[in-house]
Structures are given as structure tokens and as C-alpha cells.
Design a protein around this motif. Structure first.
Motif, PDB file in Angstrom:
ATOM      1  N   PHE A  39       0.892  -1.176   0.169  1.00  0.00           N
ATOM      2  CA  PHE A  39       0.161  -0.128  -0.395  1.00  0.00           C
ATOM      3  C   PHE A  39       0.935   0.917  -0.220  1.00  0.00           C
ATOM      4  CE2 PHE A  39      -3.377  -3.650   2.221  1.00  0.00           C
ATOM      5  CZ  PHE A  39      -3.916  -3.300   0.428  1.00  0.00           C
ATOM      6  N   GLY A  40       2.313   1.331   0.427  1.00  0.00           N
ATOM      7  CA  GLY A  40       2.845   2.263   0.151  1.00  0.00           C
ATOM      8  C   GLY A  40       2.865   3.104  -0.659  1.00  0.00           C
ATOM      9  N   ILE A  41       3.780   1.698  -1.726  1.00  0.00           N
ATOM     10  CA  ILE A  41       3.892   1.971  -3.002  1.00  0.00           C
ATOM     11  C   ILE A  41       3.202   2.616  -3.932  1.00  0.00           C
ATOM     12  CG2 ILE A  41       6.222   0.696  -3.111  1.00  0.00           C
ATOM     13  CD1 ILE A  41       4.918  -1.158  -5.028  1.00  0.00           C
ATOM     14  N   ILE A  42       1.891   1.826  -3.960  1.00  0.00           N
ATOM     15  CA  ILE A  42       0.577   2.352  -3.993  1.00  0.00           C
ATOM     16  C   ILE A  42       0.591   4.120  -3.948  1.00  0.00           C
ATOM     17  CG2 ILE A  42      -1.900   2.644  -4.509  1.00  0.00           C
ATOM     18  CD1 ILE A  42      -2.050  -0.193  -3.862  1.00  0.00           C
ATOM     19  N   PHE A  43       0.533   4.799  -2.671  1.00  0.00           N
ATOM     20  CA  PHE A  43       0.040   6.292  -2.358  1.00  0.00           C
ATOM     21  C   PHE A  43       1.414   6.969  -2.947  1.00  0.00           C
ATOM     22  CE2 PHE A  43      -1.533   4.351   1.527  1.00  0.00           C
ATOM     23  CZ  PHE A  43      -2.812   5.270   0.911  1.00  0.00           C
ATOM     24  N   LEU A  44       3.096   6.219  -3.514  1.00  0.00           N
ATOM     25  CA  LEU A  44       3.976   6.833  -4.481  1.00  0.00           C
ATOM     26  C   LEU A  44       4.204   6.962  -5.177  1.00  0.00           C
ATOM     27  CD1 LEU A  44       6.581   5.428  -1.846  1.00  0.00           C
ATOM     28  CD2 LEU A  44       6.237   7.866  -1.784  1.00  0.00           C
ATOM     29  N   ALA A  45       3.111   5.747  -5.750  1.00  0.00           N
ATOM     30  CA  ALA A  45       3.098   6.191  -7.565  1.00  0.00           C
ATOM     31  C   ALA A  45       2.539   6.854  -7.475  1.00  0.00           C
ATOM     32  CB  ALA A  45       2.360   4.745  -7.278  1.00  0.00           C
ATOM     33  N   LEU A  47       1.496   9.606  -5.642  1.00  0.00           N
ATOM     34  CA  LEU A  47       2.478  11.009  -6.257  1.00  0.00           C
ATOM     35  C   LEU A  47       3.246  11.108  -7.385  1.00  0.00           C
ATOM     36  CD1 LEU A  47       2.606  13.610  -4.173  1.00  0.00           C
ATOM     37  CD2 LEU A  47       4.889  11.921  -3.066  1.00  0.00           C
ATOM     38  N   LEU A  48       3.702  10.040  -7.398  1.00  0.00           N
ATOM     39  CA  LEU A  48       5.231  10.196  -8.627  1.00  0.00           C
ATOM     40  C   LEU A  48       4.052  10.741 -10.158  1.00  0.00           C
ATOM     41  CD1 LEU A  48       7.785   7.458  -7.597  1.00  0.00           C
ATOM     42  CD2 LEU A  48       7.941   9.530  -7.927  1.00  0.00           C
ATOM     43  N   LYS A  54       4.812  10.532 -14.812  1.00  0.00           N
ATOM     44  CA  LYS A  54       5.180   8.769 -14.755  1.00  0.00           C
ATOM     45  C   LYS A  54       5.774   8.388 -13.462  1.00  0.00           C
ATOM     46  CE  LYS A  54      10.307  10.492 -16.260  1.00  0.00           C
ATOM     47  NZ  LYS A  54      11.373  11.165 -16.715  1.00  0.00           N
ATOM     48  N   ILE A  55       5.962   6.945 -14.065  1.00  0.00           N
ATOM     49  CA  ILE A  55       6.693   7.024 -12.846  1.00  0.00           C
ATOM     50  C   ILE A  55       7.899   6.047 -13.157  1.00  0.00           C
ATOM     51  CG2 ILE A  55       5.929   4.855 -11.103  1.00  0.00           C
ATOM     52  CD1 ILE A  55       3.332   5.083 -11.262  1.00  0.00           C
TER      53      ILE A  55
END
Length: 295
Positions: A39-45, A47-48, A54-55
């Protein structure tokens, strides 16, 4: 605004023990470790993508992998220890990590450690011992609590490796991309054992799901915010505020799980809060000169 963001971050982090303990009532610790990254990388993705359209992920840097492995070990052992012990147990990870980094600096990098740093390290050691002991009879201490403390030590080693990777990478990499890259690899690492270790205890619980999602938020967004806010506020203030989160953690553990907060816990926490603040003052500065240069 930076100070409000800093307090927001520490406030969120103070709930980690409570959220892990809540989730552990319904799912296995391996699910919690995976969810904190997933879930952390979902939030960061998100955001990016909003910021850069782009990610981007970097995976060819050695320190990205070191950081991912370290952070995975940090969460795996921390989650197991909290599931076995008290929700406030993770307050000892920070001071143990600080002590380990001092030892690495002294004995591996051969850096000169000031007398103040050694005094601060001793305060951290005594504080951790008090919190771990908590006045228990030796039989009870060695039966269960020693294992929990050992798990937190292993967690702190992982956190220390992740900390070193951040210190090295942040000079050449954007904090959001760095954290997204590290946490993406950590997601894969913690997902590997799930086919064997996955367990959901009882019926589906919305509370457990919310706890897992919120833990991911704490991992993804707050680490990004923390890396940026450190550039804008006095470092000593950041150290003091971040360590004050320990007091919130103790409060939530008592309010939500009625966990006993004894004078051993309070004394130990106070000792390693002071010790960690002293450790973060540059050895070639007095306290007053440090405050003047940072104000």
C-alpha cells in the motif's frame, strides 16, 4: 508549515504499534509486512504520477537493494515482535539502531567517538534494558520477553541498513523515486513467503484492512515527507520532535489496549530519548553553539 508537517509525520508514526497489533489479531505478521510496502508504493506511485506524469524506478543501484533488504528485515522482525509482545515494544528500535550505528562508526569506520556520544550510548543501553525488563521476574524475562527483545534488535539492524542507504542515495536521487524504488523491491521480498505463511484469522474484518492500508500510508507518504522536511527545519528540532513520538506511542498503547505503562517503561523511554538527542549533536560542537548555528 514545515513544523506542522513534522508533527503530522510523528503523530502518524506513533500509531504504527497500535495498527500492527490490531492487524495481528486478524492476519499473520507476513501479511502485515507485505501490506506495509504494497500500500505504501501505491501511495507513492500516485504521488509520482501526479507530480511527474510518469513513474520511475531504479533497481540497478547496490544501495537500493541494500536498503530494500534492510527495510524488509526491519518490518518483518518488528511485526513479529509486536504481534508477540506489547504494541509499544517498537519504541526500542530507534535507540538500538542509534547504538548500532555508533558501534559501526567506531569499530568499522574507525571514527573517533566523543565522550558525550559514549555517555549517550550508555543512556540508550540502560533505557532499552529498563523497557525490556519492565520489572519482570527473571524467569518471565528470559522465557518470552528476551525473544521479543532479540527480534527488535534484528529489526533495528535492518532499520540501520536502510538508514545508511538513505543517507547515501539522497544526495543523488529524488526522495520519492528513492523510496518508491526501495519499497517496490521490498514488496517483492515480503511477498515471496506469502504462499506459505498467509493466514487470515477468522472472518473478514474491515478494521484489519483499514489498519493495513493505513500502515502502507505511513510507510509511503510519511517517509517521503520526512526526507523533504529535514531540509527545511533545524536538525536538532527534528531529532527532538521525532523522538517525542515515543510518548504518543506509549499513550496509544495504554488507551487502546490497556497495556501497563510502568515507571520502568517511563524511566527507560526518558533515558533513551535524551541519549538519542545527545547522539545527534555533532561531536565538535557544544550544545549552545549547535543551537545557534541551526536556528
Amino acid at each position: 508549515m514545515e513544523y506542522m508537517i513534522m508533527f503530522f509525520i510523528i503523530f502518524i508514526w506513533s500509531f504504527v504499534g497500535i495498527l500492527v497489533k490490531t492487524a495481528s489479531l486478524f492476519v499473520s505478521s507476513s501479511v502485515i509486512s507485505f501490506s506495509r510496502f504494497f500500500f505504501g508504493i501505491i501511495f507513492l506511485a500516485v504521488l509520482l504520477y501526479i507530480r511527474d506524469k510518469k513513474i520511475t524506478i531504479y533497481w540497478k543501484y547496490n544501495w537500493i537493494w541494500y536498503g530494500a533488504i534492510g527495510k524488509s528485515l526491519n518490518y518483518i522482525f518488528e511485526n513479529i515482535a509486536i504481534s508477540m509482545g506489547f504494541a509499544y515494544g517498537n519504541i526500542i528500535v530507534g535507540p538500538i539502531q542509534a547504538m548500532l550505528l555508533i558501534m559501526v562508526s567506531a569499530f568499522y569506520f574507525k571514527e573517533e567517538i566523543s565522550r558525550r556520544s559514549w555517555v549517550a550510548t550508555i543512556m540508550c543501553v540502560l533505557g532499552v534494558i529498563l523497557v525490556s525488563w519492565n520489572g519482570l521476574p527473571l524467569h518471565d524475562l528470559f522465557k518470552d520477553h528476551l525473544i521479543v527483545t532479540l527480534l527488535f534488535v534484528l529489526s533495528a539492524i535492518g532499520a540501520g541498513i536502510h538508514f545508511l542507504s538513505q543517507k547515501i542515495l539522497i544526495n543523488s536521487m529524488d526522495s520519492a523515486i528513492m523510496n518508491f524504488s526501495v519499497f517496490s523491491i521490498s514488496t517483492v521480498i515480503t511477498a515471496a513467503p506469502l504462499p506459505v505463511t498467509f493466514a487470515w484469522k477468522g472472518s473478514f474484518s474491515l478494521l484489519a484492512l483499514l489498519a493495513l492500508v493505513f500502515l502502507g500510508f505511513a510507510t509511503g507518504i510519511t517517509f517521503y515527507l520526512y526526507a523533504n522536511v529535514l531540509k527545511k527545519i533545524p536538525f536538532l528540532v527534528a531529532v527532538i520532535v521525532s523522538n517525542s513520538g515515543i510518548l504518543f506511542t506509549l499513550l496509544w498503547a495504554h488507551l487502546f489496549f490497556n497495556e501497563p505503562i510502568t515507571h520502568y517503561i517511563i524511566s527507560g523511554a526518558s533515558m533513551f530519548i535524551v541519549g538519542m538527542i545527545l547522539l545527534n549533536i555533532p561531536k565538535d560542537m557544544s550544545l549552545m553553539s549547535f543551537l545557534r548555528t541551526r536556528s
